[in-house]
Design a protein around this motif. Structure first.
Motif, PDB file in Angstrom:
ATOM      1  N   HIS A  55     -71.742 -50.203 -43.329  1.00  0.00           N
ATOM      2  CA  HIS A  55     -71.379 -51.007 -42.166  1.00  0.00           C
ATOM      3  C   HIS A  55     -71.239 -50.049 -40.979  1.00  0.00           C
ATOM      4  O   HIS A  55     -70.245 -49.345 -40.854  1.00  0.00           O
ATOM      5  N   TRP A  56     -72.228 -50.080 -40.123  1.00  0.00           N
ATOM      6  CA  TRP A  56     -72.347 -49.034 -39.116  1.00  0.00           C
ATOM      7  C   TRP A  56     -71.457 -49.267 -37.905  1.00  0.00           C
ATOM      8  O   TRP A  56     -71.175 -48.331 -37.154  1.00  0.00           O
ATOM      9  N   VAL A  57     -71.015 -50.494 -37.668  1.00  0.00           N
ATOM     10  CA  VAL A  57     -70.185 -50.809 -36.498  1.00  0.00           C
ATOM     11  C   VAL A  57     -69.007 -51.653 -36.962  1.00  0.00           C
ATOM     12  O   VAL A  57     -69.149 -52.523 -37.826  1.00  0.00           O
ATOM     13  N   HIS A  58     -67.836 -51.383 -36.384  1.00  0.00           N
ATOM     14  CA  HIS A  58     -66.628 -52.108 -36.764  1.00  0.00           C
ATOM     15  C   HIS A  58     -66.760 -53.584 -36.413  1.00  0.00           C
ATOM     16  O   HIS A  58     -67.402 -53.960 -35.421  1.00  0.00           O
ATOM     17  N   TRP A  59     -66.138 -54.433 -37.223  1.00  0.00           N
ATOM     18  CA  TRP A  59     -66.247 -55.882 -37.029  1.00  0.00           C
ATOM     19  C   TRP A  59     -65.701 -56.324 -35.673  1.00  0.00           C
ATOM     20  O   TRP A  59     -66.241 -57.226 -35.039  1.00  0.00           O
ATOM     21  N   ASP A  60     -64.613 -55.713 -35.200  1.00  0.00           N
ATOM     22  CA  ASP A  60     -64.058 -56.080 -33.892  1.00  0.00           C
ATOM     23  C   ASP A  60     -65.075 -55.880 -32.777  1.00  0.00           C
ATOM     24  O   ASP A  60     -65.127 -56.649 -31.812  1.00  0.00           O
ATOM     25  N   LEU A  61     -65.886 -54.842 -32.922  1.00  0.00           N
ATOM     26  CA  LEU A  61     -66.919 -54.597 -31.922  1.00  0.00           C
ATOM     27  C   LEU A  61     -68.024 -55.642 -32.008  1.00  0.00           C
ATOM     28  O   LEU A  61     -68.571 -56.073 -30.986  1.00  0.00           O
ATOM     29  N   LEU A  62     -68.353 -56.088 -33.217  1.00  0.00           N
ATOM     30  CA  LEU A  62     -69.363 -57.132 -33.371  1.00  0.00           C
ATOM     31  C   LEU A  62     -68.898 -58.449 -32.742  1.00  0.00           C
ATOM     32  O   LEU A  62     -69.723 -59.252 -32.287  1.00  0.00           O
ATOM     33  N   CYS A  63     -67.589 -58.678 -32.720  1.00  0.00           N
ATOM     34  CA  CYS A  63     -67.051 -59.919 -32.176  1.00  0.00           C
ATOM     35  C   CYS A  63     -66.943 -59.907 -30.658  1.00  0.00           C
ATOM     36  O   CYS A  63     -66.642 -60.945 -30.062  1.00  0.00           O
ATOM     37  N   ARG A  64     -67.157 -58.786 -30.033  1.00  0.00           N
ATOM     38  CA  ARG A  64     -67.127 -58.742 -28.576  1.00  0.00           C
ATOM     39  C   ARG A  64     -68.307 -59.512 -27.993  1.00  0.00           C
ATOM     40  O   ARG A  64     -69.342 -59.673 -28.628  1.00  0.00           O
ATOM     41  N   HIS A  65     -68.126 -59.954 -26.776  1.00  0.00           N
ATOM     42  CA  HIS A  65     -69.220 -60.622 -26.068  1.00  0.00           C
ATOM     43  C   HIS A  65     -70.363 -59.625 -25.867  1.00  0.00           C
ATOM     44  O   HIS A  65     -70.147 -58.416 -25.754  1.00  0.00           O
ATOM     45  N   LYS A  66     -71.575 -60.131 -25.806  1.00  0.00           N
ATOM     46  CA  LYS A  66     -72.740 -59.255 -25.652  1.00  0.00           C
ATOM     47  C   LYS A  66     -72.674 -58.421 -24.380  1.00  0.00           C
ATOM     48  O   LYS A  66     -73.147 -57.283 -24.355  1.00  0.00           O
ATOM     49  N   LYS A  67     -72.096 -58.971 -23.333  1.00  0.00           N
ATOM     50  CA  LYS A  67     -72.048 -58.216 -22.080  1.00  0.00           C
ATOM     51  C   LYS A  67     -71.036 -57.086 -22.138  1.00  0.00           C
ATOM     52  O   LYS A  67     -71.002 -56.240 -21.242  1.00  0.00           O
ATOM     53  N   PHE A  68     -70.218 -57.038 -23.194  1.00  0.00           N
ATOM     54  CA  PHE A  68     -69.254 -55.955 -23.385  1.00  0.00           C
ATOM     55  C   PHE A  68     -69.628 -55.061 -24.558  1.00  0.00           C
ATOM     56  O   PHE A  68     -68.792 -54.312 -25.058  1.00  0.00           O
TER      57      PHE A  68
ATOM     58  N   GLY B  99     -70.879 -56.043 -27.666  1.00  0.00           N
ATOM     59  CA  GLY B  99     -70.836 -56.632 -28.992  1.00  0.00           C
ATOM     60  C   GLY B  99     -72.028 -57.532 -29.246  1.00  0.00           C
ATOM     61  O   GLY B  99     -73.038 -57.482 -28.526  1.00  0.00           O
ATOM     62  N   LEU B 100     -71.903 -58.371 -30.274  1.00  0.00           N
ATOM     63  CA  LEU B 100     -72.950 -59.330 -30.603  1.00  0.00           C
ATOM     64  C   LEU B 100     -72.477 -60.771 -30.481  1.00  0.00           C
ATOM     65  O   LEU B 100     -73.236 -61.695 -30.728  1.00  0.00           O
ATOM     66  N   GLY B 101     -71.210 -60.959 -30.118  1.00  0.00           N
ATOM     67  CA  GLY B 101     -70.698 -62.310 -29.931  1.00  0.00           C
ATOM     68  C   GLY B 101     -70.429 -63.051 -31.216  1.00  0.00           C
ATOM     69  O   GLY B 101     -70.400 -64.287 -31.225  1.00  0.00           O
ATOM     70  N   PHE B 102     -70.192 -62.320 -32.335  1.00  0.00           N
ATOM     71  CA  PHE B 102     -69.836 -62.987 -33.583  1.00  0.00           C
ATOM     72  C   PHE B 102     -68.434 -63.578 -33.465  1.00  0.00           C
ATOM     73  O   PHE B 102     -67.615 -63.135 -32.662  1.00  0.00           O
ATOM     74  N   GLN B 103     -68.159 -64.557 -34.295  1.00  0.00           N
ATOM     75  CA  GLN B 103     -66.912 -65.309 -34.171  1.00  0.00           C
ATOM     76  C   GLN B 103     -65.750 -64.615 -34.878  1.00  0.00           C
ATOM     77  O   GLN B 103     -65.854 -64.243 -36.045  1.00  0.00           O
ATOM     78  N   ASP B 104     -64.664 -64.450 -34.150  1.00  0.00           N
ATOM     79  CA  ASP B 104     -63.397 -63.999 -34.717  1.00  0.00           C
ATOM     80  C   ASP B 104     -62.669 -65.250 -35.217  1.00  0.00           C
ATOM     81  O   ASP B 104     -62.180 -66.058 -34.432  1.00  0.00           O
ATOM     82  N   PHE B 105     -62.613 -65.429 -36.544  1.00  0.00           N
ATOM     83  CA  PHE B 105     -62.119 -66.684 -37.105  1.00  0.00           C
ATOM     84  C   PHE B 105     -60.656 -66.937 -36.755  1.00  0.00           C
ATOM     85  O   PHE B 105     -60.262 -68.081 -36.488  1.00  0.00           O
ATOM     86  N   GLU B 106     -59.844 -65.902 -36.741  1.00  0.00           N
ATOM     87  CA  GLU B 106     -58.432 -66.089 -36.393  1.00  0.00           C
ATOM     88  C   GLU B 106     -58.274 -66.567 -34.947  1.00  0.00           C
ATOM     89  O   GLU B 106     -57.530 -67.510 -34.667  1.00  0.00           O
ATOM     90  N   ALA B 107     -58.976 -65.917 -34.038  1.00  0.00           N
ATOM     91  CA  ALA B 107     -58.868 -66.289 -32.623  1.00  0.00           C
ATOM     92  C   ALA B 107     -59.447 -67.676 -32.375  1.00  0.00           C
ATOM     93  O   ALA B 107     -58.889 -68.472 -31.605  1.00  0.00           O
TER      94      ALA B 107
END
Length: 527
Positions: A87-100, A102-110
């Protein structure tokens, strides 16, 4: 919908079926045969949507959200058919918006918290000391209405406060680059140093040697692989750009990407130039993989030729799809269209200066034959934004229409934000809510009245009047002839100027002939 009617103390057992649903979908897909772009679509459109209905009614346990995240994360990084993968990138980073970044994946808790917040918002009671009830405003949205999207972004800002501080310029260029979606993801991984180079694999204990597989001279980092390796340097020289990286030093791939952006900005089409650069980088990486995994060595000319040929093949297919889509879609009018018989059309526009926080506007009234009946300019007024300026210009246009005694009118503006806000009160931004309320009430005073959106080219005369009023007028004024530089360019030559000449019109002709057209400062952001 599969939601349990009774929920006991053990929520883990009750909602375990969500994990089963996700696993059933994952079992039917072959992750190692899907590109990154295809995986992104499946994650966002299918996997992230499965627990949405349950999350809108129940607060899921943190451990359940983590287990859902773990399954999706494993699917995303799986590319070899194995259960375990890096896993090359932390999940929190994947959940960031693309313009920041990330890839915009969903943070289920949030997202769970945002969905439940919607219920709390709808249950609020409004108590007012006045006859008119108070309005509860949701500040994160411009229209003051609650939305799950903004609530989710707010929840994410608490869990990942550094996301919004990321530089969004480089990431926007990545996702707007004219290239394949899999190459966009490839560039994203490069910028995050998330490719399995020799140096990265050595850090993870996967290989024993970190030397470049092609030149064997230095450790294989991303900077060496794309900019320092003798093979890559020659490929860039053979490319249509003839780039020479032998005298340039980069500390990271992101530095090199910044150089690409700067170089492409000197070309007529930045997106096209970056697209070709991305194909060159992609085939440098493919040539490296063929050397490592298959023992095949592509020649330098072969790598450059493959990159250019595939790029233009992609562009031809892209152009073909665009032409087919444009031929199927109905064409909307780009010029001014006269109103129906017996109607009067009023086009209005506004100009806003952010430096002085002042706006101005203008309006032109025409009949069904395109003859100009009246032309009006509005005095400069204080405004906080271009949107407020456009809304106030609409109000002034209605006032003048009423003063002229018209009863059957069609108002047109190129400010889509104002038109939408007037037509749909629920989407009205709260900064112009009172103005839009007055507009709706004033429109009802006419026998027939409508407010429509028109393209900028169909509103050119009103735009020129708005720019003129900003510089020359201190009060609202009707013009009895148009200045020389303003023509009915949005409706051919169907203009009949009034014979009622006045000192004011002569003064306008002199000013406009000597000073030229107004500048472009404060161009409306709604156009």
């Amino acid at each position: 919908m599969g939601v349990p009617a009774i929920v006991g103390q053990s929520k883990r057992d009750v909602f375990h079926f969500l994990l089963d649903r996700v696993q059933d979908r994952l079992s039917s897909w072959k992750a190692n045969t899907l590109s990154s772009g295809e995986k992104e679509v499946l994650v966002k459109a299918v996997l992230s949507a499965l627990p949405t209905y349950v999350m809108s009614s129940f607060r899921l346990r943190r451990m359940l959200c983590l287990e859902l995240m773990k399954k999706i994360r494993s699917f995303w990084w799986c590319n070899s058919g194995k259960d375990r993968s890096n896993h090359w990138v932390h999940w929190d980073l994947l959940c960031r918006h693309k313009k920041f970044g990330g890839l915009g994946f969903q943070d289920f808790e949030a997202f769970n918290l945002a969905l439940l917040t919607k219920h709390a918002w709808n249950l609020q009671l409004h108590i007012s000391r006045w006859d008119k009830p108070d309005t509860l405003i949701w500040a994160p949205e411009r229209n003051g209405s609650f939305s799950v999207r903004s609530a989710y972004a707010l929840a994410r800002s608490f869990s990942d406060p550094r996301a919004a501080s990321s530089d969004g310029f480089h990431w926007r260029v990545v996702w707007r680059c004219a290239t394949l979606s899999k190459i966009q993801h490839f560039l994203w991984r490069c910028c995050h140093n998330a490719l399995p180079t020799g140096l990265s694999l050595l850090w993870r204990g996967c290989v024993d040697s970190l030397l470049c597989s092609r030149c064997g001279m230095e450790e294989e980092s991303l900077v060496h692989l794309f900019f320092r390796c003798s093979h890559s340097v020659q490929v860039w020289r053979l490319s249509p750009f003839h780039l020479d990286f032998s005298s340039v030093s980069f500390h990271s791939f992101l530095d090199g990407w910044s150089f690409f952006i700067w170089w492409a900005s000197t070309s007529p089409d930045q997106s096209l130039a970056l697209g070709l650069m991305s194909f060159c980088a992609w085939f440098i990486w493919k040539a490296r993989n063929h050397r490592v995994f298959h023992g095949l060595l592509w020649s330098l000319v072969q790598v450059a030729a493959k990159a250019v040929a595939n790029f233009w093949e992609f562009q031809d297919a892209r152009s073909l799809c665009s032409s087919l889509a444009s031929s199927d879609s109905p064409s909307s009018a780009r010029c001014w269209v006269p109103p129906a018989e017996g109607m009067v059309k009023c086009n209005f526009d506004a100009s806003f200066s952010s430096q002085s926080s002042r706006g101005s506007g203008g309006a032109v009234f025409r009949d069904c034959r395109g003859h100009i009946l009246h032309a009006v300019v509005f005095r400069p007024f204080l405004a906080s934004s271009a949107l407020m300026t456009e809304a106030y210009a609409c109000l002034r246009a209605i006032f003048w229409a009423s003063s002229f005694g018209y009863q059957r009118l069609c108002f047109e503006s190129d400010a889509k934000g104002v038109v939408d806000a007037v037509q749909d009160a629920s989407s009205c931004p709260f900064e112009i809510a009172s103005i839009c309320f007055d507009i709706r009430m004033d429109l009802q005073s006419f026998a027939v009245a409508s407010l429509e959106h028109v393209r900028c080219l169909g509103n050119q005369v009103a735009h020129d009047l708005a720019m003129l009023s900003r510089d020359l007028f201190l009060v609202d004024q009707e013009l009895f002839s148009l200045p020389p530089h303003i023509s009915a360019s949005d409706f051919g030559c169907h203009v009949i100027k009034s014979s009622m000449a006045s000192p004011l019109s002569k003064h306008l002709d002199f000013l406009c002939g000597s000073s030229g057209s107004a500048g472009n400062e404060g161009t409306n952001e709604n156009q």
